[in-house]
Design a protein around this motif. Structure first.
Motif, PDB file in Angstrom:
ATOM      1  N   ASP A  81     -14.924   3.656 -25.518  1.00 52.37           N
ATOM      2  CA  ASP A  81     -14.520   5.059 -25.642  1.00 52.37           C
ATOM      3  C   ASP A  81     -13.031   5.244 -25.366  1.00 52.37           C
ATOM      4  OD1 ASP A  81     -17.045   5.890 -26.316  1.00 52.37           O
ATOM      5  OD2 ASP A  81     -17.643   6.242 -24.246  1.00 52.37           O
ATOM      6  N   CYS A  82     -12.591   4.722 -24.233  1.00 54.56           N
ATOM      7  CA  CYS A  82     -11.198   4.969 -23.856  1.00 54.56           C
ATOM      8  C   CYS A  82     -10.302   3.741 -24.010  1.00 54.56           C
ATOM      9  CB  CYS A  82     -11.113   5.497 -22.420  1.00 54.56           C
ATOM     10  SG  CYS A  82     -11.645   4.323 -21.161  1.00 54.56           S
ATOM     11  N   GLY A  83     -10.886   2.616 -24.310  1.00 52.18           N
ATOM     12  CA  GLY A  83     -10.086   1.424 -24.536  1.00 52.18           C
ATOM     13  C   GLY A  83      -9.593   0.742 -23.268  1.00 52.18           C
ATOM     14  N   HIS A  84      -9.955   1.291 -22.135  1.00 52.41           N
ATOM     15  CA  HIS A  84      -9.546   0.728 -20.863  1.00 52.41           C
ATOM     16  C   HIS A  84     -10.071  -0.714 -20.718  1.00 52.41           C
ATOM     17  CE1 HIS A  84      -7.553   2.334 -17.270  1.00 52.41           C
ATOM     18  NE2 HIS A  84      -8.142   1.327 -16.650  1.00 52.41           N
ATOM     19  N   ILE A  85      -9.212  -1.590 -20.204  1.00 50.20           N
ATOM     20  CA  ILE A  85      -9.602  -2.986 -20.045  1.00 50.20           C
ATOM     21  C   ILE A  85      -9.791  -3.334 -18.564  1.00 50.20           C
ATOM     22  CG2 ILE A  85      -8.928  -5.389 -20.423  1.00 50.20           C
ATOM     23  CD1 ILE A  85      -7.243  -4.455 -22.762  1.00 50.20           C
ATOM     24  N   TYR A  86     -10.955  -3.827 -18.225  1.00 52.03           N
ATOM     25  CA  TYR A  86     -11.219  -4.269 -16.868  1.00 52.03           C
ATOM     26  C   TYR A  86     -11.337  -5.779 -16.873  1.00 52.03           C
ATOM     27  CZ  TYR A  86     -12.322   0.633 -16.148  1.00 52.03           C
ATOM     28  OH  TYR A  86     -12.245   1.994 -16.097  1.00 52.03           O
TER      29      TYR A  86
END
Lengths: 160, 160
Positions: free
Chosen positions: A108-113
């Motif tokens: 959804d937000c493209g955040h990478i963990y």
DNA sequence: CTTCATGCAAAAAGTTTGCATCCTC
DNA sequence: GAGGATGCAAACTTTTTGCATGAAG
């Protein structure tokens, strides 16, 4: 708040120096500027982001060609890791003194963990045994939806 | 010698029909030609390979734009899987009735092998739990050197 | 001073887009 | 018949390449 990576930049620079010397390649300010930029941005950046950063925030002026060229060198030197997440283009991440890890990306937000599961090493070994392979490395990426408040599409998902 | 996938093509076509009907999209011969081409090539192909195949071997004439467009539809329909292995561009693989699996690629000859490790599912779940993610899918690729006689760079590796 | 690296811009490769025409519904 | 789909070509994005200039060794 940030991880203390400044010290590593110094060491990475040293490693790069040695790497270049041993290969008989030149130690140009541009190459070190790219190394610096990558280590300064503690994130998964693409070549253009580094180019922009060098062009605008740093005083160094490095052409795109040189950015690409140097990133290849850094990968060969083991100082950078190249990723090619799903639909997008190549992204780079500093690699010196950062343990092998894998990625979890919010669709959804493209955040990478980042995460690390030691069992992967077993899998790697086992599959190598079975298929008769000398497995050198792996690339694992999980895709899903994060639960951050800031995630743009957060509300839309039905939490079944 | 080959896996019997012909039967699955028939079923995939049916799934695609239903998918298109439900979405109010048209069932054009071009779309089915792409589906057919993908299922006929039991491999990891790129858009251009499908385009060439359709153009030359099949009598269907489909434009590149339509190939890309249809591949997107097939992925959405769950009939195709899109991969972006390391340095290269997008590759597609038929997905109907083929169990989720992962890939092992020889860095010397480029050969792609498939494998399945059930423990990955656990990893996926566990990491999702820990990081507060609803993990939907994963992408794991191992890179190494195969031991095929046909592998071009085979001899060079020191078997330490 | 030699040779390799840089910068620029053009080319290449993969993918997307706009618009007129065509064909499915 | 109406509107979505196709084909074509042009645009776009990312990356590579060629060549003259510039600087590291």
């Amino acid at each position: 708040m940030e991880r203390p990576f400044v010290a590593h930049t110094e060491q990475a620079r040293e490693v790069f120096r040695t790497f270049l010397r041993e290969r008989g390649q030149r130690q140009t300010p541009e190459r070190f500027a790219v190394l610096e930029a990558l280590y300064h941005t503690g994130d998964h950046v693409d070549a253009d982001a580094l180019y922009q950063h060098l062009r605008d925030e740093a005083d160094a002026s490095v052409s795109r060609a040189t950015v690409y060229n140097t990133l290849d060198l850094l990968v060969e030197a083991g100082l950078a890791t190249r990723h090619q997440f799903d639909g997008s283009h190549a992204r780079y991440e500093r690699a010196y003194a950062y343990a092998q890890h894998d990625h979890l990306i919010c669709t959804d937000c493209g955040h990478i963990y980042e995460f690390c599961d030691p069992r992967l090493h077993d899998t790697q070994q086992m599959i190598g045994q079975i298929l008769g392979f000398a497995v050198a490395r792996h690339s694992l990426t999980l895709y899903g939806q994060c639960r951050r408040d800031a995630c743009p599409n957060r509300a839309e998902s039905d939490d079944a």
